[in-house]
Design an enzyme around this catalytic site. Structure first.
Site, PDB file in Angstrom:
ATOM      1  N   ASP A 141     -22.384   5.145  -3.743  1.00  0.00           N
ATOM      2  CA  ASP A 141     -21.073   5.756  -3.534  1.00  0.00           C
ATOM      3  C   ASP A 141     -20.717   6.751  -4.619  1.00  0.00           C
ATOM      4  O   ASP A 141     -21.098   6.587  -5.764  1.00  0.00           O
ATOM      5  CB  ASP A 141     -19.957   4.694  -3.644  1.00  0.00           C
ATOM      6  CG  ASP A 141     -19.869   3.843  -2.416  1.00  0.00           C
ATOM      7  OD1 ASP A 141     -20.384   4.258  -1.398  1.00  0.00           O
ATOM      8  OD2 ASP A 141     -19.269   2.762  -2.537  1.00  0.00           O
ATOM      9  N   PRO A 169       3.625   2.716 -10.568  1.00  0.00           N
ATOM     10  CA  PRO A 169       3.113   3.988 -11.098  1.00  0.00           C
ATOM     11  C   PRO A 169       2.971   3.978 -12.622  1.00  0.00           C
ATOM     12  O   PRO A 169       2.376   4.876 -13.189  1.00  0.00           O
ATOM     13  CB  PRO A 169       4.163   5.015 -10.655  1.00  0.00           C
ATOM     14  CG  PRO A 169       5.247   4.287  -9.971  1.00  0.00           C
ATOM     15  CD  PRO A 169       4.901   2.838  -9.874  1.00  0.00           C
ATOM     16  N   GLU A 176      13.621   0.987  -6.459  1.00  0.00           N
ATOM     17  CA  GLU A 176      13.386   1.809  -7.657  1.00  0.00           C
ATOM     18  C   GLU A 176      12.389   1.178  -8.614  1.00  0.00           C
ATOM     19  O   GLU A 176      11.752   1.837  -9.401  1.00  0.00           O
ATOM     20  CB  GLU A 176      14.711   2.025  -8.401  1.00  0.00           C
ATOM     21  CG  GLU A 176      15.483   3.242  -7.965  1.00  0.00           C
ATOM     22  CD  GLU A 176      14.664   4.513  -8.022  1.00  0.00           C
ATOM     23  OE1 GLU A 176      14.384   4.985  -9.136  1.00  0.00           O
ATOM     24  OE2 GLU A 176      14.320   5.039  -6.950  1.00  0.00           O
ATOM     25  N   ARG A 199     -15.157  -4.112  -0.492  1.00  0.00           N
ATOM     26  CA  ARG A 199     -16.412  -3.486  -0.057  1.00  0.00           C
ATOM     27  C   ARG A 199     -17.512  -3.616  -1.109  1.00  0.00           C
ATOM     28  O   ARG A 199     -18.669  -3.343  -0.821  1.00  0.00           O
ATOM     29  CB  ARG A 199     -16.183  -2.034   0.375  1.00  0.00           C
ATOM     30  CG  ARG A 199     -15.752  -1.109  -0.712  1.00  0.00           C
ATOM     31  CD  ARG A 199     -15.311   0.217  -0.140  1.00  0.00           C
ATOM     32  NE  ARG A 199     -16.418   0.977   0.426  1.00  0.00           N
ATOM     33  CZ  ARG A 199     -17.384   1.537  -0.285  1.00  0.00           C
ATOM     34  NH1 ARG A 199     -17.392   1.416  -1.594  1.00  0.00           N
ATOM     35  NH2 ARG A 199     -18.343   2.222   0.294  1.00  0.00           N
TER      36      ARG A 199
HETATM   37  N1  ADE Z   1       4.247   2.092  -6.397  1.00  0.00           N
HETATM   38  C1  ADE Z   1       4.788   3.313  -6.212  1.00  0.00           C
HETATM   39  N2  ADE Z   1       3.924   4.277  -6.559  1.00  0.00           N
HETATM   40  C2  ADE Z   1       2.773   3.664  -6.964  1.00  0.00           C
HETATM   41  C3  ADE Z   1       1.529   4.109  -7.460  1.00  0.00           C
HETATM   42  N3  ADE Z   1       1.236   5.398  -7.606  1.00  0.00           N
HETATM   43  N4  ADE Z   1       0.605   3.178  -7.787  1.00  0.00           N
HETATM   44  C4  ADE Z   1       0.898   1.880  -7.667  1.00  0.00           C
HETATM   45  N5  ADE Z   1       2.053   1.379  -7.218  1.00  0.00           N
HETATM   46  C5  ADE Z   1       2.999   2.269  -6.870  1.00  0.00           C
END
Ligand code: ADE
Length: 253
Positions: free
Chosen positions: A169, A89, A116, A154
């Site tokens: 797209d 994230p 984590e 794709r």
């Molecule tokens: N791992 C956990 N959440 C994630 C996300 N939003 N994007 C990429 N990998 C992740």
């Protein structure tokens, strides 16, 4: 194009990859996807892939040894030239432009974190790119890896049936896509717009472009600023903007 996915749950990933378009693309040899179980690169009796964080605190951290060993063994001499993408994230937010950039590589490695997080040395000394699929936190990088493989594959020639199918797209043109209809022409009294059954290709193209602009203006006005627009697009946008000013409610159609 080849994808190498490093994960602790290869079975979960495999199920999606074997179905439908991606399954057929693999069967034809257009793409190759290899799944690598990180647990196979552990050497202790318990096949440990995570450990407690130094400094304390909750959650477990993915250990560096199995991850380095797996990626180094699988990529071999290609380590250094193949992008090693850590799904996290904290990464660059994935979008269509990044998908198109990745589609230019002959091979990608995707590293799925669990727990984590991963030991920082994986980020610093193994990953060449960190990607997030959005501002929310999942339990692992597997769904993000699947999203990336799907969006990249794709775009490759021969993966979608119709060669032009990806060109219109949503996002590929910088705008959201126009609405689609199929038979029946009348469903429960809701009919297909007349222009689509007219057989007039120029009118259809103009209608679709206008719908695309209208949808983007209504739903994602932030995209308009960066979309490549023609002079006639700008005229259409000016007219749509004037329409909304004179019609404050129910501006849906
Ligand atoms: N791992 C956990 N959440 C994630 C996300 N939003 N994007 C990429 N990998 C992740």
């Amino acid at each position: 194009m080849r994808f190498d996915v490093f994960t602790l749950i290869p079975d979960a990933v495999q199920a999606y990859l074997s179905s439908s378009i991606l399954g057929r693309a693999q069967a034809r040899g257009t793409i190759r996807i290899e799944l690598h179980n990180l647990r196979q690169y552990t050497h202790d009796r318990h096949r440990t892939t995570d450990d407690m964080p130094y400094g304390g605190g909750g959650g477990m951290v993915m250990k560096p040894e199995p991850v380095f060993e797996a990626v180094e063994n699988v990529l071999g001499p290609d380590l250094g030239s193949v992008p090693v993408i850590l799904l996290t994230p904290q990464g660059h937010v994935f979008d269509q432009r990044l998908a198109a950039g990745l589609a230019a590589y002959p091979r990608l490695a995707l590293l799925c974190g669990r727990y984590e997080g991963v030991d920082e040395r994986i980020r610093q000394h193994l990953a060449s790119l960190e990607i997030s699929i959005g501002d929310y936190v999942l339990t692992g990088g597997e769904i993000p890896a699947l999203a990336i493989i799907d969006a990249v594959a794709r775009l490759l020639p021969g993966v979608l049936g119709d060669e032009g199918a990806a060109a219109d797209d949503s996002h590929a043109t910088g705008l959201l896509e126009y609405p689609h209809y199929t038979r029946p022409a009348d469903f429960r009294g809701w009919s297909v717009p007349e222009v689509l059954t007219s057989g007039d290709h120029a009118r259809v193209a103009a209608w679709r472009r206008e719908q695309s602009l209208r949808r983007t203006l209504e739903r994602r006005p932030d995209l308009i600023a960066h979309a490549p627009l023609s002079a006639s697009d700008r005229q259409v946008l000016a007219r749509l903007a004037a329409e909304t000013r004179t019609k404050p409610t129910d501006a849906r159609d």
